[in-house]
Scaffold this motif. Structure first.
Motif, mmCIF file in Angstrom:
data_model
loop_
_atom_site.group_PDB
_atom_site.id
_atom_site.type_symbol
_atom_site.label_atom_id
_atom_site.label_comp_id
_atom_site.label_asym_id
_atom_site.label_seq_id
_atom_site.Cartn_x
_atom_site.Cartn_y
_atom_site.Cartn_z
ATOM 1 N N LYS A 83 44.757 127.515 -80.033
ATOM 2 C CA LYS A 83 45.201 127.306 -81.764
ATOM 3 C C LYS A 83 44.816 127.239 -82.640
ATOM 4 O O LYS A 83 44.619 125.659 -82.874
ATOM 5 C CB LYS A 83 46.324 126.568 -80.682
ATOM 6 C CG LYS A 83 47.739 126.429 -81.847
ATOM 7 C CD LYS A 83 48.817 125.131 -81.774
ATOM 8 C CE LYS A 83 50.191 125.668 -82.322
ATOM 9 N NZ LYS A 83 51.133 124.581 -82.035
ATOM 10 N N LYS A 84 45.044 127.557 -83.515
ATOM 11 C CA LYS A 84 44.731 127.437 -84.948
ATOM 12 C C LYS A 84 45.738 128.049 -86.283
ATOM 13 O O LYS A 84 45.254 127.628 -87.390
ATOM 14 C CB LYS A 84 43.856 128.630 -85.702
ATOM 15 C CG LYS A 84 42.521 129.391 -84.332
ATOM 16 C CD LYS A 84 42.231 127.558 -85.219
ATOM 17 C CE LYS A 84 40.362 127.631 -84.389
ATOM 18 N NZ LYS A 84 39.304 128.939 -85.147
ATOM 19 N N GLY A 85 47.039 127.773 -85.301
ATOM 20 C CA GLY A 85 47.766 127.488 -87.022
ATOM 21 C C GLY A 85 49.453 128.556 -86.265
ATOM 22 O O GLY A 85 49.333 129.574 -84.937
ATOM 23 N N PHE A 86 50.256 127.747 -87.056
ATOM 24 C CA PHE A 86 52.011 128.266 -86.590
ATOM 25 C C PHE A 86 52.796 128.211 -88.230
ATOM 26 O O PHE A 86 52.822 127.682 -88.974
ATOM 27 C CB PHE A 86 52.938 127.335 -85.717
ATOM 28 C CG PHE A 86 53.922 127.855 -85.634
ATOM 29 C CD1 PHE A 86 54.658 128.837 -84.425
ATOM 30 C CD2 PHE A 86 55.262 127.634 -85.590
ATOM 31 C CE1 PHE A 86 55.361 129.329 -83.681
ATOM 32 C CE2 PHE A 86 56.843 128.491 -86.070
ATOM 33 C CZ PHE A 86 57.057 128.829 -85.286
ATOM 34 N N SER A 87 53.859 129.595 -88.352
ATOM 35 C CA SER A 87 53.969 129.998 -89.029
ATOM 36 C C SER A 87 55.136 130.896 -88.870
ATOM 37 O O SER A 87 55.763 131.259 -87.992
ATOM 38 C CB SER A 87 53.675 130.217 -89.773
ATOM 39 O OG SER A 87 54.559 131.188 -91.393
ATOM 40 N N ASN A 88 56.951 130.184 -89.071
ATOM 41 C CA ASN A 88 58.168 130.530 -88.687
ATOM 42 C C ASN A 88 58.464 131.577 -89.548
ATOM 43 O O ASN A 88 59.997 132.159 -89.868
ATOM 44 C CB ASN A 88 59.247 129.492 -88.638
ATOM 45 C CG ASN A 88 59.621 128.635 -89.356
ATOM 46 O OD1 ASN A 88 58.554 128.376 -90.532
ATOM 47 N ND2 ASN A 88 60.453 127.636 -89.332
#
Length: 294
Positions: A214-219
């Motif tokens: 997992k390298k990141g998340f954005s909504n």
């Protein structure tokens, strides 16, 4: 409350000046005219007409009623006209969709509004379940969804196909499995679903997006590709979202051997008749989205 039918008969009688011609104009009997006037006088508790044989003149109360009734009957007539109007390029139309299709469609709808300034576009972004709920609750006129609705009150028709695309940093030329594992995954609200659809069709090693670091998340649909452009990972996104990214030179878009697309559905509340202004926006949506993006 004054009966507007009796009031209209009274005003017509004053305008025409004759009971028989009033009956002909209103398509009722002469006795019907007399009955309406008598009931109106009884309701108001005052004489409206001073009768002189077959002729009549207005009493003081009759003059006042006639003067006031003109504006009231005109307002009622205008109200009936306005309620019956259904202009194709005037009024508010609310639309809701997931982010990717919104990035594609919203500019087209703004251009439509510029062409017809009285047509007001209210555009909101949300996931499929929120779109569906808003349609059922009559909070939006038009919904666009990337999955078929589950609720019986929602009517849907297929509108377009939107390809899913693998997006990596610009330095990645061949996105083999080991490269993806090294990069890691930039997730978003539909990331796992999109990755499952596209990657399972092209990589036999794929079982779930959790396999990747997992390298990141954005909504935020417009920001999902920012970490990708900075070399922090890869993601899978619908084509409209990729096409809207402001720094295309910083990413590499890979069309894999087996293409996978999402069906875009046009959804409305099946119990609400479509007004002409809504049909205008639907026609623009069809024209803007019917073709696959480049």
């Amino acid at each position: 409350m004054i009966n507007t039918l009796w009031l209209r008969t009274f005003c017509t009688l004053v305008d025409v000046g004759h009971f028989t011609r009033t009956a002909e104009r209103l398509h009722i009997t002469q006795s019907g005219v007399s009955q309406h006037i008598r009931k109106l006088e009884e309701q108001l508790g005052t004489e409206l007409l001073v009768r002189h044989g077959k002729q009549f003149s207005l009493s003081g109360a009759g003059v006042k009623l006639y003067d006031e009734a003109q504006g009231l009957l005109l307002a009622l007539s205008n109200l009936e006209s306005k309620v019956g109007e259904d202009p194709p390029f005037e009024g508010d139309v609310s639309v809701m969709s997931p982010g990717s299709v919104g990035l594609k469609l919203y500019p087209h709808l703004l251009a439509l509004q510029c062409e017809h300034p009285k047509l007001i576009i209210d555009y909101r972004f949300g996931p499929n379940q929120d779109v569906e709920r808003a349609i059922v609750d009559s909070k939006v006129d038009i919904g666009l969804m990337t999955s078929k609705p589950n609720l019986a009150d929602v009517s849907c028709t297929p509108l377009a196909q939107e390809p899913l695309l693998l997006v990596t940093p610009a330095t990645i030329k061949e996105p083999d499995w080991d490269t993806l594992m090294t990069l890691g995954f930039i997730n978003h609200p539909d990331g796992e679903h999109h990755a499952s659809l596209l990657l399972s069709a092209n990589y036999p090693e794929f079982h779930h997006s959790n396999m990747f670091p997992k390298k990141g998340f954005s909504n935020q649909i417009s920001l999902i590709l920012e970490p990708v452009s900075m070399g922090l990972g890869f993601t899978v996104l619908p084509a409209h979202a990729v096409a809207a990214f402001a720094k295309p030179d910083h990413i590499n878009v890979h069309r894999l051997e087996y293409s996978v697309s999402e069906t875009l559905y046009l959804c409305v509340n099946r119990h609400r008749p479509l007004q002409m202004k809504t049909k205008t926006v639907i026609a623009e949506a069809r024209q803007s989205l019917e073709h696959k993006p480049d």
